[in-house]
Design a protein around this motif. Structure first.
Motif, PDB file in Angstrom:
ATOM      1  N   ALA A  14       0.834  -1.205   0.000  1.00 18.15           N
ATOM      2  CA  ALA A  14       0.000   0.000   0.000  1.00 18.15           C
ATOM      3  C   ALA A  14       0.866   1.252   0.000  1.00 18.15           C
ATOM      4  O   ALA A  14       0.532   2.251  -0.651  1.00 18.15           O
ATOM      5  CB  ALA A  14      -0.921  -0.009   1.222  1.00 18.15           C
ATOM      6  N   ALA A  15       1.989   1.205   0.732  1.00 16.61           N
ATOM      7  CA  ALA A  15       2.894   2.356   0.752  1.00 16.61           C
ATOM      8  C   ALA A  15       3.506   2.590  -0.626  1.00 16.61           C
ATOM      9  O   ALA A  15       3.641   3.737  -1.076  1.00 16.61           O
ATOM     10  CB  ALA A  15       3.986   2.134   1.795  1.00 16.61           C
ATOM     11  N   ARG A  16       3.866   1.490  -1.308  1.00 17.92           N
ATOM     12  CA  ARG A  16       4.383   1.636  -2.676  1.00 17.92           C
ATOM     13  C   ARG A  16       3.310   2.221  -3.590  1.00 17.92           C
ATOM     14  O   ARG A  16       3.603   3.030  -4.477  1.00 17.92           O
ATOM     15  CB  ARG A  16       4.864   0.282  -3.208  1.00 17.92           C
ATOM     16  N   GLY A  17       2.051   1.810  -3.355  1.00 17.08           N
ATOM     17  CA  GLY A  17       0.952   2.357  -4.152  1.00 17.08           C
ATOM     18  C   GLY A  17       0.782   3.847  -3.943  1.00 17.08           C
ATOM     19  O   GLY A  17       0.513   4.587  -4.889  1.00 17.08           O
ATOM     20  N   ARG A  18       0.932   4.289  -2.692  1.00 13.46           N
ATOM     21  CA  ARG A  18       0.821   5.729  -2.424  1.00 13.46           C
ATOM     22  C   ARG A  18       1.925   6.505  -3.138  1.00 13.46           C
ATOM     23  O   ARG A  18       1.675   7.577  -3.706  1.00 13.46           O
ATOM     24  CB  ARG A  18       0.892   5.987  -0.918  1.00 13.46           C
ATOM     25  N   ARG A  19       3.143   5.941  -3.114  1.00 16.45           N
ATOM     26  CA  ARG A  19       4.236   6.622  -3.807  1.00 16.45           C
ATOM     27  C   ARG A  19       4.004   6.625  -5.313  1.00 16.45           C
ATOM     28  O   ARG A  19       4.313   7.609  -6.000  1.00 16.45           O
ATOM     29  CB  ARG A  19       5.572   5.946  -3.467  1.00 16.45           C
ATOM     30  N   ALA A  20       3.445   5.525  -5.836  1.00 19.91           N
ATOM     31  CA  ALA A  20       3.166   5.457  -7.273  1.00 19.91           C
ATOM     32  C   ALA A  20       2.101   6.471  -7.664  1.00 19.91           C
ATOM     33  O   ALA A  20       2.196   7.125  -8.709  1.00 19.91           O
ATOM     34  CB  ALA A  20       2.730   4.040  -7.653  1.00 19.91           C
ATOM     35  N   LEU A  37       2.311   9.853 -10.226  1.00 22.00           N
ATOM     36  CA  LEU A  37       1.422  10.075 -11.366  1.00 22.00           C
ATOM     37  C   LEU A  37       0.817  11.476 -11.388  1.00 22.00           C
ATOM     38  O   LEU A  37       0.220  11.865 -12.399  1.00 22.00           O
ATOM     39  CB  LEU A  37       0.281   9.050 -11.348  1.00 22.00           C
ATOM     40  N   GLN A  38       0.955  12.217 -10.328  1.00 18.28           N
ATOM     41  CA  GLN A  38       0.290  13.513 -10.236  1.00 18.28           C
ATOM     42  C   GLN A  38       0.650  14.469 -11.383  1.00 18.28           C
ATOM     43  O   GLN A  38      -0.240  15.145 -11.917  1.00 18.28           O
ATOM     44  CB  GLN A  38       0.562  14.162  -8.882  1.00 18.28           C
ATOM     45  N   GLU A  44      -3.251   1.540 -16.617  1.00 20.18           N
ATOM     46  CA  GLU A  44      -2.021   1.320 -17.383  1.00 20.18           C
ATOM     47  C   GLU A  44      -0.813   1.148 -16.462  1.00 20.18           C
ATOM     48  O   GLU A  44       0.039   0.294 -16.691  1.00 20.18           O
ATOM     49  CB  GLU A  44      -1.793   2.510 -18.314  1.00 20.18           C
ATOM     50  N   GLU A  45      -0.762   1.952 -15.409  1.00 19.98           N
ATOM     51  CA  GLU A  45       0.367   1.897 -14.477  1.00 19.98           C
ATOM     52  C   GLU A  45       0.132   0.881 -13.354  1.00 19.98           C
ATOM     53  O   GLU A  45       0.966   0.742 -12.454  1.00 19.98           O
ATOM     54  CB  GLU A  45       0.614   3.277 -13.871  1.00 19.98           C
ATOM     55  N   LYS A  46      -1.018   0.192 -13.398  1.00 20.66           N
ATOM     56  CA  LYS A  46      -1.377  -0.812 -12.392  1.00 20.66           C
ATOM     57  C   LYS A  46      -1.356  -0.218 -10.981  1.00 20.66           C
ATOM     58  O   LYS A  46      -0.798  -0.797 -10.038  1.00 20.66           O
ATOM     59  CB  LYS A  46      -0.436  -2.023 -12.469  1.00 20.66           C
ATOM     60  N   VAL A  47      -1.970   0.941 -10.852  1.00 20.69           N
ATOM     61  CA  VAL A  47      -2.069   1.638  -9.574  1.00 20.69           C
ATOM     62  C   VAL A  47      -3.540   1.754  -9.205  1.00 20.69           C
ATOM     63  O   VAL A  47      -4.336   2.299  -9.972  1.00 20.69           O
ATOM     64  CB  VAL A  47      -1.435   3.044  -9.655  1.00 20.69           C
ATOM     65  N   SER A  48      -3.902   1.226  -8.038  1.00 20.01           N
ATOM     66  CA  SER A  48      -5.289   1.307  -7.582  1.00 20.01           C
ATOM     67  C   SER A  48      -5.433   2.452  -6.595  1.00 20.01           C
ATOM     68  O   SER A  48      -4.699   2.508  -5.601  1.00 20.01           O
ATOM     69  CB  SER A  48      -5.711   0.002  -6.906  1.00 20.01           C
TER      70      SER A  48
END
Length: 236
Positions: A46-52, A56-57, A84-88
């Protein structure tokens, strides 16, 4: 339920030489720590997802500028970019959702007078003078806010309030670093309202501690403090 009750009793027996009459409470804290260790890999994800999502911003800002006059197309473009970036956008919810069964198990265990047809012996355990199966209203009726049991709850409220304040400041700082949406279509539907509410969510833990059995409140307090420390470490 019987199996879980025996597990808590065994943990309490192991911890009794150190914690004496509060051994069952210590067992709940240990159980909570074990649950959090099990979901820690998901917390790291989840932390990696937040950084991802943060990375993307700039691209999302460019999409907002490109599709400023077409909110529906902007919304689709943002969703496509996440796919596309596989980020939820909601990936951070999974660790919390997976902890719910453990919380409800403790809640039910310390709310039931019988387990497997026998008297629930766990209800006789205490944290100092406060019964693990009791509620804050019971403590208020037995000595008031500053009574022996009431002081136990005041200590838990103080811990929760401190952790909630840390989480509130972190959430406000995170949201302030994100670009403001250029329109209603610039974000996942409903996510804007969620983002605005996020900084205040930790304070609802105070209500939870006040209304659930003390054993379940201990789980909530321990898990909340763990989350705050974990997020601080993973955000570095």
């Amino acid at each position: 339920m019987s199996v879980f009750a025996r597990l808590v009793e065994h943990l309490a027996d192991l911890l009794a030489p150190l914690f004496h009459a509060s051994a069952a409470a210590a067992a709940i804290v240990l159980f909570t720590a074990l649950v959090r260790l099990l979901v820690h890999p998901l917390s790291r994800s989840a932390a990696r997802g937040r950084r991802a999502r943060a990375a993307l911003q700039p691209r999302i800002a460019a999409l907002r500028e490109k599709h400023a006059k077409d909110p529906q197309r902007l919304q689709r473009a943002v969703l496509d970019l996440h796919a596309e970036e596989k980020v939820s956008p909601l990936s951070g919810c999974l660790p919390s959702l997976l902890q719910l069964p453990a919380f409800f198990l403790l809640y039910h265990l310390f709310s039931s007078t019988t387990i497997g047809g026998e008297v629930n012996g766990l209800l006789g355990h205490r944290l100092f003078t406060a019964p693990l199966g009791g509620h804050w209203t019971d403590a208020l009726a037995d000595g008031g806010v500053f009574g022996p049991a009431g002081l136990v709850y005041l200590a838990l409220f103080a811990v929760v309030a401190a952790v909630a304040t840390v989480n509130y400041r972190r959430a406000r700082r995170t949201l302030a670093e994100q670009p403001a949406p250029a329109g209603a279509g610039g974000e996942v539907p409903g996510l804007g309202a969620v983002n605005r509410a996020v900084p205040f969510l930790s304070f609802f833990t105070l209500v939870t501690v006040a209304v659930v059995p003390l054993a379940a409140a201990l789980y909530v307090v321990t898990s909340t403090a763990w989350s705050a420390a974990e997020q601080s470490l993973l955000s570095r």
